[in-house]
Scaffold this active site. Structure first.
Site, PDB file in Angstrom:
ATOM      1  N   ASN A 110       0.858  -1.192   0.000  1.00  0.00           N
ATOM      2  CA  ASN A 110       0.000   0.000   0.000  1.00  0.00           C
ATOM      3  C   ASN A 110       0.893   1.241   0.000  1.00  0.00           C
ATOM      4  OD1 ASN A 110      -2.458   1.550   0.327  1.00  0.00           O
ATOM      5  ND2 ASN A 110      -1.833   1.905   2.443  1.00  0.00           N
ATOM      6  N   HIS A 112       0.771   5.154   1.260  1.00  0.00           N
ATOM      7  CA  HIS A 112       0.007   6.020   2.163  1.00  0.00           C
ATOM      8  C   HIS A 112       0.647   7.409   2.166  1.00  0.00           C
ATOM      9  CE1 HIS A 112      -2.539   7.129   5.500  1.00  0.00           C
ATOM     10  NE2 HIS A 112      -1.474   7.681   6.063  1.00  0.00           N
TER      11      HIS A 112
HETATM   12  C1  GAR Z   1      -2.453   9.060  -3.262  1.00  0.00           C
HETATM   13  O1  GAR Z   1      -2.000  10.272  -2.694  1.00  0.00           O
HETATM   14  C2  GAR Z   1      -2.321   7.943  -2.265  1.00  0.00           C
HETATM   15  O2  GAR Z   1      -1.189   8.031  -1.446  1.00  0.00           O
HETATM   16  C3  GAR Z   1      -3.569   8.123  -1.453  1.00  0.00           C
HETATM   17  O3  GAR Z   1      -4.563   8.459  -2.376  1.00  0.00           O
HETATM   18  C4  GAR Z   1      -3.962   9.121  -3.485  1.00  0.00           C
HETATM   19  C5  GAR Z   1      -4.373   8.383  -4.737  1.00  0.00           C
HETATM   20  O4  GAR Z   1      -3.962   9.085  -5.863  1.00  0.00           O
HETATM   21  N1  GAR Z   1      -3.910   6.928  -0.726  1.00  0.00           N
HETATM   22  C6  GAR Z   1      -4.584   6.937   0.402  1.00  0.00           C
HETATM   23  O5  GAR Z   1      -4.965   7.953   0.935  1.00  0.00           O
HETATM   24  C7  GAR Z   1      -4.818   5.568   0.993  1.00  0.00           C
HETATM   25  N2  GAR Z   1      -5.441   5.670   2.267  1.00  0.00           N
HETATM   26  P1  GAR Z   1      -3.877   8.364  -7.250  1.00  0.00           P
HETATM   27  O6  GAR Z   1      -5.224   7.680  -7.474  1.00  0.00           O
HETATM   28  O7  GAR Z   1      -3.650   9.469  -8.234  1.00  0.00           O
HETATM   29  O8  GAR Z   1      -2.754   7.365  -7.191  1.00  0.00           O
END
Ligand code: GAR
Length: 207
Positions: A110, A112
């Protein structure tokens, strides 16, 4: 046989981290290839990115299932059918349960958007600003049953600058997310990250 480890990516939205992984896989020496992208949100923009790269996609909408276990069993069925050996959650906004974590033990990653163990959960950038931290960033970790917990494979840090708001800080972190995730997947897929005692141990961090 390409000799590359088959990887599946789970997304919920935009898919910019997915894109970073897709781009990394265009390097023939990269040790992983993406065989399937699954979204739990119909129409997630990341599905178009996968399709544009010729990668198989599926939508498995969690709202079609009464129980989380049934949703996750459907995920596992699709992942298994595709031959996935590593599963990357990339902006996958569902908490996964213990049975799913156990099924993919040590092979579920994952990303984060904080320097864990600081700021697990949601709204990490706003919370970092509110806490007044001067350094923020992102973490790729192996998933364990506790939320945003598990052996850390890698982290990338950025400064928090005067005048930052949630949006500017998120954008700065996202730039390094796109560098970090491909690097961490490379370490795991090539066997350069092992889990001897619960924390990811990089046996060759320069790999
Ligand atoms: C990213 O910033 C990721 O780290 C975060 O969501 C965004 C997805 O962006 N993940 C979380 O918050 C997980 N809890 P993306 O769809 O453009 O990769």
């Amino acid at each position: 046989m390409s000799g590359r480890i088959p990887v599946a990516v789970l997304i919920s939205g935009r898919g910019s981290n997915l894109q970073a992984l897709i781009d990394a896989c265009t390097d023939p020496t990269y040790p992983a290839e993406i065989v399937l992208v699954i979204a739990n949100v119909p129409g997630a923009a990341g599905l178009d990115r996968a399709a544009a790269a010729g990668i198989a996609t599926e939508t498995i909408d969690h709202r079609d299932f009464a129980e989380r276990d049934a949703f996750e069993a459907a995920l596992t069925a699709a992942l298994t059918k595709a031959g996935a050996e590593i599963v990357c959650m990339a902006g996958f906004m569902r908490i996964v349960g213990p049975a799913f974590v156990a099924r993919w033990a040590d092979r579920l990653l994952n990303i984060h958007p904080s320097l864990l163990p600081a700021f697990p959960g949601l709204h990490t950038h706003a919370r970092a600003l509110a806490a007044g931290v001067k350094v923020h960033g992102c973490t790729v970790h192996i998933v364990r049953p506790e939320l945003d917990d598990g052996p850390i494979v890698g982290q990338a840090a950025v400064p928090v600058l005067p005048g930052d708001d949630e949006e500017s800080l998120a954008a700065r972190v996202l730039v390094v997310e796109h560098l970090l995730y491909p690097r961490c997947l490379r370490l795991v897929a090539s066997g350069h990250a092992t889990l001897p005692e619960g924390s990811a141990h990089l046996i060759n961090p320069t790999a």
